[in-house]
Design a protein around this motif. Sequence first.
Motif, PDB file in Angstrom:
ATOM      1  N   ASN A 144     -70.746  86.565  47.203  1.00  0.00           N
ATOM      2  CA  ASN A 144     -71.839  85.490  47.865  1.00  0.00           C
ATOM      3  C   ASN A 144     -72.824  86.462  48.618  1.00  0.00           C
ATOM      4  OD1 ASN A 144     -70.147  83.408  47.043  1.00  0.00           O
ATOM      5  ND2 ASN A 144     -68.846  83.440  48.853  1.00  0.00           N
ATOM      6  N   SER A 145     -72.619  87.386  49.132  1.00  0.00           N
ATOM      7  CA  SER A 145     -73.458  88.172  49.700  1.00  0.00           C
ATOM      8  C   SER A 145     -74.604  88.739  48.671  1.00  0.00           C
ATOM      9  CB  SER A 145     -72.781  89.598  50.716  1.00  0.00           C
ATOM     10  OG  SER A 145     -72.247  89.341  51.541  1.00  0.00           O
ATOM     11  N   PHE A 146     -73.992  89.123  47.629  1.00  0.00           N
ATOM     12  CA  PHE A 146     -74.965  89.403  46.370  1.00  0.00           C
ATOM     13  C   PHE A 146     -75.912  88.438  46.017  1.00  0.00           C
ATOM     14  CE2 PHE A 146     -75.433  89.234  41.645  1.00  0.00           C
ATOM     15  CZ  PHE A 146     -76.296  89.995  41.510  1.00  0.00           C
ATOM     16  N   TYR A 147     -75.374  87.095  45.788  1.00  0.00           N
ATOM     17  CA  TYR A 147     -76.323  86.153  45.497  1.00  0.00           C
ATOM     18  C   TYR A 147     -77.334  85.807  46.521  1.00  0.00           C
ATOM     19  CZ  TYR A 147     -72.778  85.185  41.879  1.00  0.00           C
ATOM     20  OH  TYR A 147     -71.864  85.443  40.909  1.00  0.00           O
ATOM     21  N   GLU A 148     -76.966  85.878  47.624  1.00  0.00           N
ATOM     22  CA  GLU A 148     -78.281  85.633  48.573  1.00  0.00           C
ATOM     23  C   GLU A 148     -78.885  86.731  48.692  1.00  0.00           C
ATOM     24  OE1 GLU A 148     -76.319  82.953  52.335  1.00  0.00           O
ATOM     25  OE2 GLU A 148     -75.070  85.107  52.008  1.00  0.00           O
ATOM     26  N   SER A 149     -78.622  88.221  48.498  1.00  0.00           N
ATOM     27  CA  SER A 149     -79.528  89.434  48.315  1.00  0.00           C
ATOM     28  C   SER A 149     -80.471  88.930  47.398  1.00  0.00           C
ATOM     29  CB  SER A 149     -78.676  90.645  48.372  1.00  0.00           C
ATOM     30  OG  SER A 149     -78.360  90.899  47.162  1.00  0.00           O
ATOM     31  N   ILE A 150     -80.201  88.310  46.125  1.00  0.00           N
ATOM     32  CA  ILE A 150     -81.145  88.256  45.016  1.00  0.00           C
ATOM     33  C   ILE A 150     -82.123  86.988  45.216  1.00  0.00           C
ATOM     34  CG2 ILE A 150     -80.016  89.882  43.723  1.00  0.00           C
ATOM     35  CD1 ILE A 150     -78.752  87.652  42.218  1.00  0.00           C
ATOM     36  N   GLY A 151     -81.669  86.010  46.347  1.00  0.00           N
ATOM     37  CA  GLY A 151     -82.713  85.061  46.433  1.00  0.00           C
ATOM     38  C   GLY A 151     -81.880  83.609  46.296  1.00  0.00           C
ATOM     39  N   TYR A 152     -80.691  83.724  45.976  1.00  0.00           N
ATOM     40  CA  TYR A 152     -80.043  82.417  45.950  1.00  0.00           C
ATOM     41  C   TYR A 152     -79.364  81.975  47.173  1.00  0.00           C
ATOM     42  CZ  TYR A 152     -80.055  82.841  40.932  1.00  0.00           C
ATOM     43  OH  TYR A 152     -80.531  82.947  39.433  1.00  0.00           O
ATOM     44  N   SER A 153     -79.570  80.587  47.283  1.00  0.00           N
ATOM     45  CA  SER A 153     -79.145  80.065  48.823  1.00  0.00           C
ATOM     46  C   SER A 153     -77.919  78.949  48.771  1.00  0.00           C
ATOM     47  CB  SER A 153     -80.253  79.197  49.517  1.00  0.00           C
ATOM     48  OG  SER A 153     -80.803  78.367  48.562  1.00  0.00           O
ATOM     49  N   ILE A 154     -77.235  79.035  49.730  1.00  0.00           N
ATOM     50  CA  ILE A 154     -75.913  77.978  49.615  1.00  0.00           C
ATOM     51  C   ILE A 154     -76.711  76.613  49.690  1.00  0.00           C
ATOM     52  CG2 ILE A 154     -74.020  77.399  51.038  1.00  0.00           C
ATOM     53  CD1 ILE A 154     -73.756  80.262  51.985  1.00  0.00           C
ATOM     54  N   LYS A 155     -76.062  75.602  48.913  1.00  0.00           N
ATOM     55  CA  LYS A 155     -76.792  74.350  48.713  1.00  0.00           C
ATOM     56  C   LYS A 155     -75.377  73.589  49.015  1.00  0.00           C
ATOM     57  CE  LYS A 155     -79.015  71.539  45.263  1.00  0.00           C
ATOM     58  NZ  LYS A 155     -79.356  71.454  44.195  1.00  0.00           N
ATOM     59  N   GLY A 156     -74.377  73.704  49.017  1.00  0.00           N
ATOM     60  CA  GLY A 156     -73.308  72.889  49.297  1.00  0.00           C
ATOM     61  C   GLY A 156     -71.878  73.411  48.927  1.00  0.00           C
ATOM     62  N   TYR A 157     -70.904  72.572  48.679  1.00  0.00           N
ATOM     63  CA  TYR A 157     -69.370  72.844  48.478  1.00  0.00           C
ATOM     64  C   TYR A 157     -69.267  72.539  46.921  1.00  0.00           C
ATOM     65  CZ  TYR A 157     -68.843  72.864  53.495  1.00  0.00           C
ATOM     66  OH  TYR A 157     -68.904  73.120  54.823  1.00  0.00           O
ATOM     67  N   SER A 158     -68.251  73.302  46.550  1.00  0.00           N
ATOM     68  CA  SER A 158     -67.804  73.039  45.266  1.00  0.00           C
ATOM     69  C   SER A 158     -66.189  72.563  45.219  1.00  0.00           C
ATOM     70  CB  SER A 158     -67.888  74.405  44.452  1.00  0.00           C
ATOM     71  OG  SER A 158     -67.082  74.070  43.074  1.00  0.00           O
ATOM     72  N   PHE A 159     -66.140  71.527  44.615  1.00  0.00           N
ATOM     73  CA  PHE A 159     -64.764  70.744  44.403  1.00  0.00           C
ATOM     74  C   PHE A 159     -64.114  70.752  43.150  1.00  0.00           C
ATOM     75  CE2 PHE A 159     -66.939  69.298  48.204  1.00  0.00           C
ATOM     76  CZ  PHE A 159     -66.030  69.196  49.256  1.00  0.00           C
ATOM     77  N   SER A 160     -62.846  70.782  43.149  1.00  0.00           N
ATOM     78  CA  SER A 160     -62.148  70.866  41.853  1.00  0.00           C
ATOM     79  C   SER A 160     -60.782  70.403  41.800  1.00  0.00           C
ATOM     80  CB  SER A 160     -61.983  72.407  41.226  1.00  0.00           C
ATOM     81  OG  SER A 160     -61.550  72.231  40.062  1.00  0.00           O
ATOM     82  N   LYS A 161     -60.391  69.389  40.870  1.00  0.00           N
ATOM     83  CA  LYS A 161     -59.071  68.782  40.949  1.00  0.00           C
ATOM     84  C   LYS A 161     -58.651  68.832  39.307  1.00  0.00           C
ATOM     85  CE  LYS A 161     -57.213  64.360  41.331  1.00  0.00           C
ATOM     86  NZ  LYS A 161     -57.363  62.590  41.755  1.00  0.00           N
ATOM     87  N   SER A 162     -57.569  69.306  39.167  1.00  0.00           N
ATOM     88  CA  SER A 162     -56.679  69.454  37.846  1.00  0.00           C
ATOM     89  C   SER A 162     -56.132  68.154  37.643  1.00  0.00           C
ATOM     90  CB  SER A 162     -55.510  70.236  38.045  1.00  0.00           C
ATOM     91  OG  SER A 162     -55.151  70.615  36.478  1.00  0.00           O
ATOM     92  N   ILE A 163     -56.366  67.547  36.273  1.00  0.00           N
ATOM     93  CA  ILE A 163     -56.332  66.187  36.098  1.00  0.00           C
ATOM     94  C   ILE A 163     -55.263  66.216  34.938  1.00  0.00           C
ATOM     95  CG2 ILE A 163     -58.326  65.142  36.701  1.00  0.00           C
ATOM     96  CD1 ILE A 163     -59.418  65.243  33.709  1.00  0.00           C
ATOM     97  N   ILE A 164     -54.566  67.517  34.450  1.00  0.00           N
ATOM     98  CA  ILE A 164     -53.702  67.528  33.409  1.00  0.00           C
ATOM     99  C   ILE A 164     -52.386  68.004  34.079  1.00  0.00           C
ATOM    100  CG2 ILE A 164     -55.137  67.622  31.451  1.00  0.00           C
ATOM    101  CD1 ILE A 164     -54.523  70.697  31.386  1.00  0.00           C
TER     102      ILE A 164
END
Length: 145
Positions: free
Chosen positions: A125-145
């Motif tokens: 995450n520090s790497f992504y921010e250092s190259i210009g990417y910004s935190i935009k939200g959360y990521s959610f996941s749910k297994s359906i099998i």
Amino acid sequence: MTEEIYVRDINNGDFETLTELIKQLGYPSTLSKVSDRLSKINSSKNYKTFVAEVSGKVVGFIGLSKLYAYEYDGDYVRIVALIVSEQYRGKGIGSKLVEAAEKWALEENSIAVSLNSGINRKEANSFYESIGYSIKGYSFSKSII
């Protein structure tokens, strides 16, 4: 003298190394399963995979998917996977792979690049921010099998 980083398209001879890199991401698998996945991925025009080499050795890769946007006009590219071998981190390899991704996105007339990264992946995450990417939200996941 620093070793040169060479970024190129994936080929079938890279599958074994990518299997090991995927394990480093925390997703153990077999060469057979990874080969099947990569063969499907590489057959789609909306996917792109680049590998990074140092001294002829594959030390990282980035997997991309081009998608249609719901929220704005235009396509975007999603970084689906990015890994640099543990012993090669901090040498600019990740940056070179992301640069290749951004270049491909522009060639594909995409207007943005996005990605998800785990909350606990603090270095990434520090790497992504250092190259210009910004935190935009959360990521959610749910297994359906």
